[in-house]
Scaffold this active site. Structure first.
Site, PDB file in Angstrom:
ATOM      1  N   ALA A 111       0.750  -1.367   0.015  1.00 33.85           N
ATOM      2  CA  ALA A 111       0.016   0.237   0.004  1.00 33.85           C
ATOM      3  C   ALA A 111       0.811   1.333  -0.112  1.00 33.85           C
ATOM      4  O   ALA A 111       1.950   1.359   0.394  1.00 33.85           O
ATOM      5  CB  ALA A 111      -0.928   0.015   1.111  1.00 33.85           C
TER       6      ALA A 111
ATOM      7  N   GLY B  32       0.635  -5.275   0.868  1.00 34.71           N
ATOM      8  CA  GLY B  32      -0.466  -5.364  -0.328  1.00 34.71           C
ATOM      9  C   GLY B  32       0.027  -5.743  -1.467  1.00 34.71           C
ATOM     10  O   GLY B  32      -0.854  -6.583  -2.333  1.00 34.71           O
TER      11      GLY B  32
ATOM     12  N   GLU C 131      -0.041  -9.523  -0.823  1.00 43.23           N
ATOM     13  CA  GLU C 131      -1.643  -9.785  -0.937  1.00 43.23           C
ATOM     14  C   GLU C 131      -2.442 -10.052  -2.157  1.00 43.23           C
ATOM     15  O   GLU C 131      -3.353 -10.801  -2.060  1.00 43.23           O
ATOM     16  CB  GLU C 131      -2.277  -8.776   0.085  1.00 43.23           C
ATOM     17  CG  GLU C 131      -1.738  -8.986   1.524  1.00 43.23           C
ATOM     18  CD  GLU C 131      -2.139  -7.757   2.532  1.00 43.23           C
ATOM     19  OE1 GLU C 131      -1.814  -6.565   2.251  1.00 43.23           O
ATOM     20  OE2 GLU C 131      -2.545  -7.986   3.681  1.00 43.23           O
TER      21      GLU C 131
ATOM     22  N   GLU D 201       4.368  -5.206   7.243  1.00 45.35           N
ATOM     23  CA  GLU D 201       3.547  -4.245   8.108  1.00 45.35           C
ATOM     24  C   GLU D 201       4.005  -4.185   9.645  1.00 45.35           C
ATOM     25  O   GLU D 201       3.830  -2.794  10.054  1.00 45.35           O
ATOM     26  CB  GLU D 201       2.038  -4.551   8.138  1.00 45.35           C
ATOM     27  CG  GLU D 201       1.408  -4.562   6.597  1.00 45.35           C
ATOM     28  CD  GLU D 201       1.539  -5.651   5.649  1.00 45.35           C
ATOM     29  OE1 GLU D 201       2.390  -6.688   5.892  1.00 45.35           O
ATOM     30  OE2 GLU D 201       0.955  -5.766   4.638  1.00 45.35           O
TER      31      GLU D 201
END
Ligand code: CAA
Length: 260
Positions: free
Chosen positions: A66, A111, A114, A134
């Protein structure tokens, strides 16, 4: 539709979506997530697209996660919405009704790991580095990492990655089943296309039902999964393609599937 942060191309039967923010290693900001939703919906609605290949621009990164800049001043509710927006995109990819191949051409972090895990098949280049870093930012995975990673590689290995935040290399990712195959970067696209073309030769409805059986089956009990498989096995026998596939085998010729 014109996109700012992604490139979309179709060379039938393959649709290509490339995340194109190389200056920030293809980090996913909100705009990119929304553009990806639109592009994947477009691919889902185009029957001529049989397989989608998702990758990142450049030779360094698939997706570095992200966009961390957007985390500044994010409220708890804003962060929840942020996670749900990303999860909606990843669910769309996972349930697209056609396979999505992640061509992991470098970093797949947070992300990025993911979104790759929501894809049907993952092929990595030798320089790929994959992780869920993270916790080093004081947060936790929010685009499904705590759920899809243990389902893919097992609880212990997922915990090791999520709790240490460390990246693993492509060879280790292949060893633990996080990626299907590792190839030199120069042949990454070609390898993904080879798989895409092999899938595109098969009956479209059968492909769709296989995806549904595996995905929905993994979310429930074995008994429910087997019942779903039997239902879909029955349903596929209403298609013209099953008649064509069986006849072609018996007549020793190649089938001509119509997706009906
Ligand atoms: N968000 C925003 N910008 C990012 C970014 C990210 N996730 N990753 C890299 N960038 C930017 C850098 O800030 C840098 O920008 P500037 O040139 O303006 O300084 C540029 O991309 C190049 O990055 P680096 O200079 O850091 O490149 P490097 O080769 O030294 O390191 C890296 C590469 C190890 C991938 C490093 O960039 C990095 O650690 N990035 C962050 C990875 C990360 O923590 N991802 C998880 C984000 S949280 C998340 O994804 C939550 C979720 O579940 C949804």
């Amino acid at each position: 539709m014109p996109y700012e942060n992604i490139l979309v191309e179709k060379k039938m039967p393959i649709g290509y979506i490339t995340i194109n923010r190389p200056k920030v290693l293809n980090a996913l900001n909100v705009k990119t997530v929304l553009e990806l939703v639109a592009a994947f919906e477009e691919m889902a609605n185009d029957d001529d697209v049989r397989v989608v290949i998702l990758t990142g621009s450049g030779e360094k990164s698939f997706v570095a996660g992200a966009d961390i800049k957007e985390f500044q001043n994010l409220s708890p509710d804003g962060a929840r919405q942020y996670a749900m927006r990303g999860q909606k995109l990843l669910n769309l990819i996972e349930r697209l009704g056609k396979p999505v191949i992640a061509a992991i051409n470098g970093y797949a972090l947070g992300g990025g790991c993911e979104i790759a895990m929501a894809c049907t098949i993952r092929i990595a280049s030798e320089n790929a580095r994959i992780g869920q870093p993270e916790v080093g930012l004081g947060l936790i995975p929010g685009y499904g990492g705590t759920q899809r990673l243990p389902r893919l590689v097992g609880k212990g290995r997922a915990y090791e990655m999520i709790l240490t935040g460390q990246h693993i290399d492509a060879a280790r990712a292949e060893q633990i089943g996080l990626v299907n195959k590792v190839v030199p970067q120069a042949s990454l696209k070609e390898e993904c296309e080879k798989i895409a073309k092999a899938i595109a030769k098969q009956a479209p409805l059968a492909i769709r039902y296989c995806l549904e059986a595996v995905d929905r089956g993994l979310n429930g009990s074995l008994d429910d999964g087997l019942a779903l498989e039997a239902d879909l096995f029955g349903l596929v026998f209403g298609s013209e393609d099953v008649k064509e596939g069986v006849s072609a085998f018996l007549e020793k010729r190649k089938p001509g599937f119509k997706g009906k």
